[in-house]
Design a protein around this motif. Structure first.
Motif, PDB file in Angstrom:
ATOM      1  N   THR A  80     -10.844   3.573   0.074  1.00 12.40           N
ATOM      2  CA  THR A  80     -10.037   2.293   0.342  1.00 12.40           C
ATOM      3  C   THR A  80      -8.932   2.232  -0.738  1.00 12.40           C
ATOM      4  OG1 THR A  80     -12.226   0.979   0.749  1.00 12.40           O
ATOM      5  CG2 THR A  80      -9.875  -0.203   0.089  1.00 12.40           C
ATOM      6  N   THR A  81      -7.567   1.900  -0.189  1.00 10.91           N
ATOM      7  CA  THR A  81      -6.559   1.982  -0.998  1.00 10.91           C
ATOM      8  C   THR A  81      -6.398   0.676  -1.416  1.00 10.91           C
ATOM      9  OG1 THR A  81      -5.282   3.303   0.665  1.00 10.91           O
ATOM     10  CG2 THR A  81      -3.829   1.938  -0.723  1.00 10.91           C
ATOM     11  N   TYR A  82      -6.412   0.715  -2.862  1.00  7.65           N
ATOM     12  CA  TYR A  82      -6.398  -0.584  -3.643  1.00  7.65           C
ATOM     13  C   TYR A  82      -4.999  -0.722  -4.161  1.00  7.65           C
ATOM     14  CZ  TYR A  82     -11.383  -1.097  -3.140  1.00  7.65           C
ATOM     15  OH  TYR A  82     -12.630  -1.350  -2.808  1.00  7.65           O
ATOM     16  N   ILE A  83      -4.418  -2.073  -4.249  1.00  8.64           N
ATOM     17  CA  ILE A  83      -2.983  -2.192  -4.960  1.00  8.64           C
ATOM     18  C   ILE A  83      -3.452  -2.786  -6.343  1.00  8.64           C
ATOM     19  CG2 ILE A  83      -0.786  -3.649  -4.887  1.00  8.64           C
ATOM     20  CD1 ILE A  83      -1.378  -3.797  -1.897  1.00  8.64           C
ATOM     21  N   THR A  88       0.717  -1.012  -0.043  1.00 11.17           N
ATOM     22  CA  THR A  88      -0.036  -0.050   0.198  1.00 11.17           C
ATOM     23  C   THR A  88       0.871   1.258   0.128  1.00 11.17           C
ATOM     24  OG1 THR A  88      -0.127  -0.096   2.351  1.00 11.17           O
ATOM     25  CG2 THR A  88      -1.938  -1.079   1.115  1.00 11.17           C
ATOM     26  N   SER A  89       2.186   1.148   0.077  1.00  8.12           N
ATOM     27  CA  SER A  89       3.219   2.204   0.039  1.00  8.12           C
ATOM     28  C   SER A  89       3.534   2.390  -1.331  1.00  8.12           C
ATOM     29  CB  SER A  89       4.249   2.076   1.055  1.00  8.12           C
ATOM     30  OG  SER A  89       4.953   1.029   0.629  1.00  8.12           O
ATOM     31  N   ASN A 119      -7.539  -5.543  -2.460  1.00 10.34           N
ATOM     32  CA  ASN A 119      -7.876  -4.734  -1.277  1.00 10.34           C
ATOM     33  C   ASN A 119      -6.738  -4.397  -0.188  1.00 10.34           C
ATOM     34  OD1 ASN A 119      -8.991  -3.567   1.228  1.00 10.34           O
ATOM     35  ND2 ASN A 119     -11.110  -3.866   0.246  1.00 10.34           N
ATOM     36  N   GLY A 120      -6.034  -3.098  -0.187  1.00 10.63           N
ATOM     37  CA  GLY A 120      -4.988  -3.018   0.623  1.00 10.63           C
ATOM     38  C   GLY A 120      -5.443  -3.366   2.268  1.00 10.63           C
ATOM     39  N   THR A 155      -0.699   2.117  -6.463  1.00 13.17           N
ATOM     40  CA  THR A 155      -1.755   2.170  -5.647  1.00 13.17           C
ATOM     41  C   THR A 155      -2.977   2.956  -6.246  1.00 13.17           C
ATOM     42  OG1 THR A 155      -0.978   4.001  -4.308  1.00 13.17           O
ATOM     43  CG2 THR A 155      -0.960   1.603  -3.442  1.00 13.17           C
ATOM     44  N   TYR A 156      -4.312   2.801  -6.188  1.00 15.45           N
ATOM     45  CA  TYR A 156      -5.419   3.409  -6.404  1.00 15.45           C
ATOM     46  C   TYR A 156      -6.346   3.767  -5.365  1.00 15.45           C
ATOM     47  CZ  TYR A 156      -8.938   5.284  -9.498  1.00 15.45           C
ATOM     48  OH  TYR A 156      -9.839   6.298 -10.291  1.00 15.45           O
ATOM     49  N   VAL A 157      -6.759   5.057  -5.148  1.00 18.51           N
ATOM     50  CA  VAL A 157      -7.898   5.130  -4.081  1.00 18.51           C
ATOM     51  C   VAL A 157      -9.071   6.140  -4.730  1.00 18.51           C
ATOM     52  CG1 VAL A 157      -8.218   6.273  -1.933  1.00 18.51           C
ATOM     53  CG2 VAL A 157      -5.830   5.558  -2.150  1.00 18.51           C
ATOM     54  N   PRO A 158     -10.317   5.063  -4.786  1.00 16.43           N
ATOM     55  CA  PRO A 158     -11.461   5.859  -5.602  1.00 16.43           C
ATOM     56  C   PRO A 158     -12.006   6.819  -4.669  1.00 16.43           C
ATOM     57  CG  PRO A 158     -11.841   3.620  -4.582  1.00 16.43           C
ATOM     58  CD  PRO A 158     -10.387   3.841  -4.497  1.00 16.43           C
ATOM     59  N   ALA A 159     -12.327   8.017  -5.281  1.00 15.89           N
ATOM     60  CA  ALA A 159     -12.999   9.041  -4.486  1.00 15.89           C
ATOM     61  C   ALA A 159     -14.473   8.791  -4.285  1.00 15.89           C
ATOM     62  CB  ALA A 159     -12.959  10.483  -5.349  1.00 15.89           C
ATOM     63  N   THR A 160     -15.023   7.853  -5.189  1.00 20.05           N
ATOM     64  CA  THR A 160     -16.411   7.686  -5.142  1.00 20.05           C
ATOM     65  C   THR A 160     -16.692   5.879  -5.166  1.00 20.05           C
ATOM     66  OG1 THR A 160     -17.340   9.956  -6.067  1.00 20.05           O
ATOM     67  CG2 THR A 160     -18.740   8.076  -6.104  1.00 20.05           C
TER      68      THR A 160
END
Length: 248
Positions: A156-159, A74-75, A122-123, A99-104
């Motif tokens: 959520t932080t996704y890898i 996740t880093s 899912n991180g 990593t990808y963090v969706p806003a919605t």
């Protein structure tokens, strides 16, 4: 005298509206969009979202260079900014992670310049997210060749792991489906104009017999094919041929 002027003005406005054809309906009259996830029955992304992704891939100012991480963590560097094409430098002969963090909360499409494996994790839980849809992309003049869609949760932080890739490099263009959904209208008579009562809002390829044009006042199969906003008004036939609300 004032009443006479108001009556005349009202008549003039009414005439102008008829002459200009049907008025655009406000967006609030459309049915609610409903779920932001990928629609059931979707088999491929529509031309709208693909064209949008291709535009970013083809615009040098939208490109961002990222060195992907050699491990799934996740880093790893992020690719969450909208309307960007991320040029990922991968480890030699191996996959790389960002990593990808969706806003919605909703469905997200990850377009790629190579048809190589992609895995979204899912991180927080380390669970692999199943792809809702994956298919090849074939768009003229576009460098993107593959797309995968995932249903993701806001915050959520996704890898995102992808590769190995030829040249140890790949470009990824993330797209939120809601940003590029298009309204299509049912065209039952096949004249290129849809009726106002039946429509779908989707980023997917629309059902057969749907069009982006509307205001067809007679969408009856067969008899309605010659009646639409693009038709020529025929005087004296008792039909509003061009759907402008009047007959000559």
């Amino acid at each position: 005298m004032m009443k006479t002027k108001r009556t005349a003005l009202s008549a003039l406005l009414s005439f102008g509206l008829v002459a200009c054809g049907p008025m655009e309906e406000p967006e609030s009259t459309f049915e609610a969009q409903g779920s932001q996830e990928l629609e059931a029955g979707c088999t491929s992304m529509g031309t709208g979202i693909t064209t949008h992704a291709c535009a970013h891939a083809g615009n040098p100012t939208d490109h961002v260079s990222i060195t992907a991480n050699a491990t799934r963590t996740t880093s790893a560097p992020g690719i969450s900014t909208k309307h960007k094409a991320y040029d990922l430098a991968l480890p030699s002969g191996a996959e790389g992670s960002v990593t990808y963090v969706p806003a919605t909360t909703g469905s997200y499409a990850f377009y790629r310049t190579q048809n190589v494996p992609i895995t979204v994790v899912n991180g927080s839980t380390s669970a692999t997210v199943a792809s809702a849809l994956t298919h090849a992309v074939s768009a003229s003049g576009c460098s993107l060749v593959s797309v995968s869609v995932y249903d993701l949760t806001a915050g959520t932080t996704y890898i995102v792991a992808t590769g190995p890739a030829t040249g140890n490099a790949i470009t990824v263009v993330p797209e939120f489906l809601n940003d590029t959904r298009t309204r299509y209208y049912q065209d039952a008579d096949g004249d290129g104009y849809g009726n106002n009562t039946t429509s779908v809002l989707t980023a997917c390829t629309p059902p057969s017999g749907y069009t982006t044009q509307r205001f067809d006042c007679n969408d009856t199969p067969g008899s309605g094919a010659g009646i639409n906003p693009g038709a020529t008004e025929i005087c004296g036939n008792g039909i509003d041929d061009n759907c402008d609300g009047s007959q000559c």
